[in-house]
Design a protein around this motif. Structure first.
Motif, mmCIF file in Angstrom:
data_model
loop_
_atom_site.group_PDB
_atom_site.id
_atom_site.type_symbol
_atom_site.label_atom_id
_atom_site.label_comp_id
_atom_site.label_asym_id
_atom_site.label_seq_id
_atom_site.Cartn_x
_atom_site.Cartn_y
_atom_site.Cartn_z
ATOM 1 N N GLY A 150 -21.793 -8.384 -0.012
ATOM 2 C CA GLY A 150 -22.390 -9.159 -1.002
ATOM 3 C C GLY A 150 -23.635 -8.563 -1.872
ATOM 4 O O GLY A 150 -24.258 -8.937 -2.438
ATOM 5 N N SER A 151 -23.685 -7.150 -1.670
ATOM 6 C CA SER A 151 -24.705 -6.128 -2.330
ATOM 7 C C SER A 151 -24.184 -6.002 -3.654
ATOM 8 O O SER A 151 -23.789 -5.039 -4.163
ATOM 9 C CB SER A 151 -25.010 -4.961 -1.434
ATOM 10 N N LYS A 152 -24.537 -6.976 -4.710
ATOM 11 C CA LYS A 152 -24.155 -6.724 -6.205
ATOM 12 C C LYS A 152 -24.758 -5.473 -6.341
ATOM 13 O O LYS A 152 -24.375 -4.717 -7.449
ATOM 14 C CB LYS A 152 -24.299 -8.025 -6.712
ATOM 15 N N ALA A 153 -25.943 -5.489 -6.243
ATOM 16 C CA ALA A 153 -26.798 -4.273 -6.941
ATOM 17 C C ALA A 153 -26.027 -2.704 -6.426
ATOM 18 O O ALA A 153 -26.188 -2.012 -7.478
ATOM 19 C CB ALA A 153 -28.393 -4.319 -6.422
ATOM 20 N N LEU A 154 -25.680 -2.635 -5.421
ATOM 21 C CA LEU A 154 -24.951 -1.451 -4.915
ATOM 22 C C LEU A 154 -23.747 -1.324 -5.376
ATOM 23 O O LEU A 154 -23.335 -0.245 -6.000
ATOM 24 C CB LEU A 154 -24.890 -1.294 -3.365
ATOM 25 N N ALA A 188 -20.524 1.464 -9.267
ATOM 26 C CA ALA A 188 -19.314 1.304 -10.279
ATOM 27 C C ALA A 188 -19.845 1.847 -11.514
ATOM 28 O O ALA A 188 -18.968 2.730 -12.470
ATOM 29 C CB ALA A 188 -18.954 -0.280 -10.531
ATOM 30 N N LEU A 189 -21.122 1.657 -12.034
ATOM 31 C CA LEU A 189 -21.756 2.429 -13.098
ATOM 32 C C LEU A 189 -21.564 3.886 -13.282
ATOM 33 O O LEU A 189 -21.409 4.396 -14.255
ATOM 34 C CB LEU A 189 -23.066 1.835 -13.470
ATOM 35 N N TYR A 190 -22.073 4.381 -12.032
ATOM 36 C CA TYR A 190 -22.055 5.837 -12.028
ATOM 37 C C TYR A 190 -20.658 6.276 -12.102
ATOM 38 O O TYR A 190 -20.352 7.493 -12.819
ATOM 39 C CB TYR A 190 -22.616 6.344 -10.594
#
Length: 292
Positions: A210-214, A219-221
C-alpha cells in the motif's frame, strides 16, 4: 598447515543469528527454536551470510564483477577497442563481448550459447553504459535489499536478467520484420534488464504494502527509462521491458514476496543463481576458445 580464506572458514561452535528471524541460536541447532527455520546457522556459514546481507555483499559483487569483466573485455583485444559516438567511449570489440558471454539472437539461436542468458548482465558496451547502470543499481539495490532480503534479491536480480535477455532475443529472432525501433537485439550486453527488474520488484512491493509513493516513484523512473531508451540509439528496449515484467512477476511468487522471513530454500536458490552465473562465465570463455 593450509589455512582457508576467511570466507571459507566455518563456525563450529557458539551461537549465531538465525538467517530467518535474526535471533540467537546455537550454531549446531538443526532447527531454530524461535521461528522453526531449518539449519539456522547455515551449516556454519551463517555469519558470512549475515555480513553478505548487512554489508551489501551482492551490491559489491555486482559492482566489482562488472568493472572487472569490462576491463577484461578491453584487455583481451586492445586493438579492437573503439569510440563510436560522444557517449560511446572505449567500446570493447564484439568478439571480446561474445567471448565473455554476450547474449542476443545470434548467441542463442545461431551459436546455441544459452548460458549467456546468465552472463550478459555482467558485461557492458562502453564506459557510460557501465557507469549509468551501476549508478542506478547502487541507488535501487539498498531499497530492494531492505524489502526483500539478500537471498531473494539475488534471485530477483538473476531471474529478471534471464527474462530480459530471453525476451529481447526471441523478438529479434521472430520479429525481424518489425520496424528497427521495435526489433530485439542480435547481440546484447548490460545490467539494465536486471536494473529494470529491480524497478518492477519495487513497484510490486509498493502495491503489496500500500505504499503508493514508492509504487508511483519507481513506475515513474521506469517510464522515464523506457522513454530515454527509445530516444537513444543502441538501447535494448525489449530487455528493459522483459526485466521489468520479470521482476514484477517474480515479486508475486509466494516464496519471494517482500517483508517475509527468508527461508532455507531461498538461500540455496540464491547460491545456485550465483554458482550458475560463475560457471556460465567460465563455460562461455572456454567454449569461445574451442570454436575459434
Amino acid at each position: 598447515m593450509l589455512t582457508l580464506p576467511p570466507w571459507l572458514q566455518r563456525q563450529t561452535q557458539g551461537v549465531v543469528n538465525c538467517y530467518a528471524c535474526q535471533k540467537l541460536v546455537s550454531i549446531t541447532a538443526p532447527t531454530c527454536t524461535h521461528c522453526g527455520s531449518q539449519q539456522p546457522g547455515l551449516w556454519g556459514y551463517g555469519r558470512h551470510f549475515r555480513k553478505f546481507h548487512h554489508q551489501g555483499g551482492f551490491l559489491a559483487l555486482i559492482t566489482w564483477g562488472c568493472v572487472a569483466l569490462y576491463l577484461l573485455t578491453l584487455l583481451v583485444n586492445v586493438r579492437g577497442v573503439r569510440t563510436e559516438m560522444p557517449l560511446e567511449i572505449l567500446v570493447p570489440d564484439t568478439s571480446s563481448l561474445l567471448m565473455f558471454g554476450a547474449t542476443g539472437e545470434i548467441p542463442l539461436f545461431t551459436l546455441h550459447r544459452w548460458w549467456t542468458l546468465l552472463t550478459a548482465a555482467w558485461l557492458h558496451g562502453h564506459v557510460f553504459h557501465l557507469g549509468f547502470n551501476l549508478g542506478w543499481i547502487r541507488y535501487l539495490m539498498p531499497l530492494a535489499l531492505d524489502f526483500y532480503g539478500a537471498a531473494r534479491l539475488v534471485v530477483l536480480y538473476t531471474g529478471s536478467a534471464i527474462v530480459a535477455a530471453l525476451l529481447s532475443s526471441v523478438v529479434a529472432h521472430y520479429g525481424s520484420g518489425l520496424p528497427p525501433l521495435l526489433q530485439g537485439a542480435y547481440i546484447s550486453v548490460g545490467a539494465s534488464g536486471a536494473l529494470f527488474g529491480l524497478f518492477g520488484a519495487l513497484v510490486a512491493h509498493g502495491r503489496q504494502t500500500g505504499s503508493k509513493a514508492l509504487e508511483e516513484t519507481m513506475a515513474l523512473y521506469a517510464g522515464l527509462g523506457f522513454i530515454l531508451g527509445f530516444t537513444l540509439g543502441s538501447v535494448d528496449n525489449w530487455a528493459h521491458l522483459g526485466g521489468f515484467l520479470g521482476g514484477f512477476a517474480l515479486a508475486y511468487v509466494p516464496g519471494l514476496r517482500s517483508r517475509q522471513p527468508q527461508r532455507l530454500y531461498e538461500v540455496v536458490l540464491a547460491l545456485v543463481c550465483l554458482g550458475a552465473t560463475a560457471l556460465s562465465l567460465v563455460v562461455s570463455v572456454l567454449h569461445w576458445w574451442w570454436i575459434q
